[in-house]
Design a protein around this motif. Structure first.
Motif, PDB file in Angstrom:
ATOM      1  N   ASP A  23     -51.144  -6.660 -24.957  1.00 30.69           N
ATOM      2  CA  ASP A  23     -52.320  -7.604 -24.503  1.00 30.69           C
ATOM      3  C   ASP A  23     -52.844  -7.535 -23.304  1.00 30.69           C
ATOM      4  O   ASP A  23     -54.047  -7.572 -23.096  1.00 30.69           O
ATOM      5  N   ALA A  24     -52.050  -7.086 -22.240  1.00 26.96           N
ATOM      6  CA  ALA A  24     -52.484  -6.818 -21.007  1.00 26.96           C
ATOM      7  C   ALA A  24     -53.162  -5.293 -20.652  1.00 26.96           C
ATOM      8  O   ALA A  24     -53.381  -5.171 -19.635  1.00 26.96           O
ATOM      9  N   SER A  25     -52.561  -4.521 -21.592  1.00 28.95           N
ATOM     10  CA  SER A  25     -52.783  -3.031 -21.183  1.00 28.95           C
ATOM     11  C   SER A  25     -53.070  -2.173 -22.696  1.00 28.95           C
ATOM     12  O   SER A  25     -52.244  -2.209 -23.642  1.00 28.95           O
ATOM     13  N   TYR A  26     -54.313  -1.553 -22.608  1.00 28.99           N
ATOM     14  CA  TYR A  26     -54.752  -0.632 -23.652  1.00 28.99           C
ATOM     15  C   TYR A  26     -53.484   0.609 -23.579  1.00 28.99           C
ATOM     16  O   TYR A  26     -53.335   0.785 -24.914  1.00 28.99           O
ATOM     17  N   THR A  27     -53.123   0.941 -22.515  1.00 26.54           N
ATOM     18  CA  THR A  27     -52.290   2.193 -22.501  1.00 26.54           C
ATOM     19  C   THR A  27     -51.070   1.810 -23.115  1.00 26.54           C
ATOM     20  O   THR A  27     -50.568   2.644 -24.195  1.00 26.54           O
ATOM     21  N   LYS A  28     -50.470   0.358 -22.994  1.00 22.81           N
ATOM     22  CA  LYS A  28     -49.391   0.019 -23.731  1.00 22.81           C
ATOM     23  C   LYS A  28     -49.645  -0.260 -25.017  1.00 22.81           C
ATOM     24  O   LYS A  28     -48.913   0.338 -26.036  1.00 22.81           O
ATOM     25  N   SER A  29     -50.626  -0.674 -25.581  1.00 23.46           N
ATOM     26  CA  SER A  29     -51.041  -0.548 -27.051  1.00 23.46           C
ATOM     27  C   SER A  29     -50.936   0.583 -27.765  1.00 23.46           C
ATOM     28  O   SER A  29     -50.500   0.785 -28.704  1.00 23.46           O
ATOM     29  N   LEU A  30     -51.634   1.668 -26.928  1.00 24.40           N
ATOM     30  CA  LEU A  30     -51.537   2.970 -27.743  1.00 24.40           C
ATOM     31  C   LEU A  30     -49.866   3.403 -27.406  1.00 24.40           C
ATOM     32  O   LEU A  30     -49.620   4.052 -28.758  1.00 24.40           O
ATOM     33  N   LEU A  31     -49.225   3.311 -26.482  1.00 20.92           N
ATOM     34  CA  LEU A  31     -47.763   3.516 -26.657  1.00 20.92           C
ATOM     35  C   LEU A  31     -47.106   3.157 -27.546  1.00 20.92           C
ATOM     36  O   LEU A  31     -46.001   3.752 -28.257  1.00 20.92           O
ATOM     37  N   GLU A  32     -47.196   1.748 -27.883  1.00 21.86           N
ATOM     38  CA  GLU A  32     -46.690   0.898 -28.991  1.00 21.86           C
ATOM     39  C   GLU A  32     -46.796   1.287 -30.260  1.00 21.86           C
ATOM     40  O   GLU A  32     -46.282   1.311 -31.214  1.00 21.86           O
ATOM     41  N   SER A  33     -47.878   1.957 -30.405  1.00 24.43           N
ATOM     42  CA  SER A  33     -48.557   2.566 -31.752  1.00 24.43           C
ATOM     43  C   SER A  33     -47.885   3.751 -32.235  1.00 24.43           C
ATOM     44  O   SER A  33     -47.930   4.246 -33.315  1.00 24.43           O
ATOM     45  N   GLY A  34     -47.003   4.489 -31.256  1.00 27.94           N
ATOM     46  CA  GLY A  34     -46.423   5.492 -31.402  1.00 27.94           C
ATOM     47  C   GLY A  34     -46.937   7.022 -31.130  1.00 27.94           C
ATOM     48  O   GLY A  34     -48.172   6.802 -31.063  1.00 27.94           O
ATOM     49  N   PRO A  35     -46.367   8.187 -31.339  1.00 32.71           N
ATOM     50  CA  PRO A  35     -46.637   9.389 -30.964  1.00 32.71           C
ATOM     51  C   PRO A  35     -47.803   9.721 -31.921  1.00 32.71           C
ATOM     52  O   PRO A  35     -48.783  10.454 -31.506  1.00 32.71           O
ATOM     53  N   ASN A  36     -47.873   9.308 -33.355  1.00 27.90           N
ATOM     54  CA  ASN A  36     -48.567   9.823 -34.187  1.00 27.90           C
ATOM     55  C   ASN A  36     -50.222   9.174 -33.742  1.00 27.90           C
ATOM     56  O   ASN A  36     -51.091  10.016 -33.812  1.00 27.90           O
ATOM     57  N   ARG A  37     -50.199   7.973 -33.751  1.00 31.46           N
ATOM     58  CA  ARG A  37     -51.531   7.373 -33.102  1.00 31.46           C
ATOM     59  C   ARG A  37     -51.986   7.899 -31.952  1.00 31.46           C
ATOM     60  O   ARG A  37     -53.115   8.158 -31.687  1.00 31.46           O
ATOM     61  N   CYS A  38     -50.991   8.174 -31.026  1.00 29.56           N
ATOM     62  CA  CYS A  38     -51.511   8.832 -29.617  1.00 29.56           C
ATOM     63  C   CYS A  38     -52.155  10.324 -29.796  1.00 29.56           C
ATOM     64  O   CYS A  38     -52.861  10.828 -29.147  1.00 29.56           O
ATOM     65  N   ALA A  39     -51.173  11.079 -30.671  1.00 27.34           N
ATOM     66  CA  ALA A  39     -51.860  12.316 -31.236  1.00 27.34           C
ATOM     67  C   ALA A  39     -53.352  12.411 -31.961  1.00 27.34           C
ATOM     68  O   ALA A  39     -54.240  12.985 -31.496  1.00 27.34           O
ATOM     69  N   LYS A  40     -53.648  11.334 -32.722  1.00 31.36           N
ATOM     70  CA  LYS A  40     -54.679  11.085 -33.258  1.00 31.36           C
ATOM     71  C   LYS A  40     -55.778  10.896 -32.450  1.00 31.36           C
ATOM     72  O   LYS A  40     -56.894  11.416 -32.538  1.00 31.36           O
ATOM     73  N   LYS A  41     -55.433   9.825 -31.400  1.00 37.09           N
ATOM     74  CA  LYS A  41     -56.437   9.574 -30.248  1.00 37.09           C
ATOM     75  C   LYS A  41     -56.848  10.594 -29.610  1.00 37.09           C
ATOM     76  O   LYS A  41     -58.014  10.928 -29.201  1.00 37.09           O
ATOM     77  N   PHE A  42     -55.892  11.450 -29.182  1.00 31.04           N
ATOM     78  CA  PHE A  42     -56.181  12.621 -28.351  1.00 31.04           C
ATOM     79  C   PHE A  42     -56.940  13.773 -29.087  1.00 31.04           C
ATOM     80  O   PHE A  42     -57.926  14.146 -28.496  1.00 31.04           O
ATOM     81  N   GLY A  43     -56.681  13.900 -30.323  1.00 27.51           N
ATOM     82  CA  GLY A  43     -57.510  14.832 -31.202  1.00 27.51           C
ATOM     83  C   GLY A  43     -58.895  14.432 -31.249  1.00 27.51           C
ATOM     84  O   GLY A  43     -59.952  15.121 -31.048  1.00 27.51           O
ATOM     85  N   GLU A  44     -59.215  12.958 -31.414  1.00 28.57           N
ATOM     86  CA  GLU A  44     -60.504  12.597 -31.554  1.00 28.57           C
ATOM     87  C   GLU A  44     -61.295  12.704 -29.959  1.00 28.57           C
ATOM     88  O   GLU A  44     -62.429  13.282 -30.198  1.00 28.57           O
ATOM     89  N   GLU A  45     -60.666  12.371 -28.888  1.00 38.52           N
ATOM     90  CA  GLU A  45     -61.281  12.838 -27.649  1.00 38.52           C
ATOM     91  C   GLU A  45     -61.436  14.410 -27.416  1.00 38.52           C
ATOM     92  O   GLU A  45     -62.617  14.617 -26.837  1.00 38.52           O
ATOM     93  N   ALA A  46     -60.601  15.178 -28.103  1.00 35.62           N
ATOM     94  CA  ALA A  46     -60.909  16.585 -27.902  1.00 35.62           C
ATOM     95  C   ALA A  46     -62.074  17.122 -28.656  1.00 35.62           C
ATOM     96  O   ALA A  46     -62.544  17.871 -28.111  1.00 35.62           O
ATOM     97  N   VAL A  47     -62.174  16.515 -29.772  1.00 37.65           N
ATOM     98  CA  VAL A  47     -63.435  17.007 -30.395  1.00 37.65           C
ATOM     99  C   VAL A  47     -64.444  16.365 -29.903  1.00 37.65           C
ATOM    100  O   VAL A  47     -65.641  17.240 -29.709  1.00 37.65           O
ATOM    101  N   GLU A  48     -64.731  15.069 -29.376  1.00 39.53           N
ATOM    102  CA  GLU A  48     -65.654  14.666 -28.690  1.00 39.53           C
ATOM    103  C   GLU A  48     -65.932  15.479 -27.196  1.00 39.53           C
ATOM    104  O   GLU A  48     -67.397  15.945 -27.014  1.00 39.53           O
ATOM    105  N   PHE A  49     -64.761  15.972 -26.595  1.00 39.18           N
ATOM    106  CA  PHE A  49     -64.925  16.938 -25.510  1.00 39.18           C
ATOM    107  C   PHE A  49     -65.949  18.359 -25.971  1.00 39.18           C
ATOM    108  O   PHE A  49     -66.734  18.647 -25.424  1.00 39.18           O
TER     109      PHE A  49
END
Length: 112
Positions: A23-49
């Protein structure tokens, strides 16, 4: 003034967010969602880059690069891999030519 210390400080902040709440941290919400979600988000950002590099302003590329670096560090944290471990790998690779380094990685994966 920006420096590589800024990247190290961001890595420390991300690590500290592990003790926060989602609730207090977007970073924590990503971490709680696990490595697969973090990988997906990284991939999305890499495509945008990549799209920004091809078609947008330098300011857009810079902004997207910052997003990529942040999400890379979050993905590393999700796997408990320290930024210093990545830096050490880069230092080891920089001791040889790019062609030799690439060949060594190809040979390593061929034997698996």
């Amino acid at each position: 003034m920006a420096s590589l210390e800024t990247l190290a400080e961001l890595a420390r902040t991300i690590e500290a967010r592990k003790a926060s709440t989602a609730d207090a941290s977007y970073t924590k919400s990503l971490l709680e969602s696990g490595p697969n979600r973090c990988a997906k988000k990284f991939g999305e950002e890499a495509v945008e880059f990549a799209l920004a590099v091809a078609n947008q302003s330098n300011a857009d590329v810079t902004s997207e690069a910052a997003d990529v670096l942040y999400h890379l560090l979050v993905a590393l944290a999700a796997r408990d891999i320290a930024l210093n471990d990545v830096i050490a790998e880069l230092e080891q690779r920089s001791r040889q030519s790019g062609h030799a380094e690439k060949a060594s990685r190809t040979a390593d994966t061929a034997g698996r």
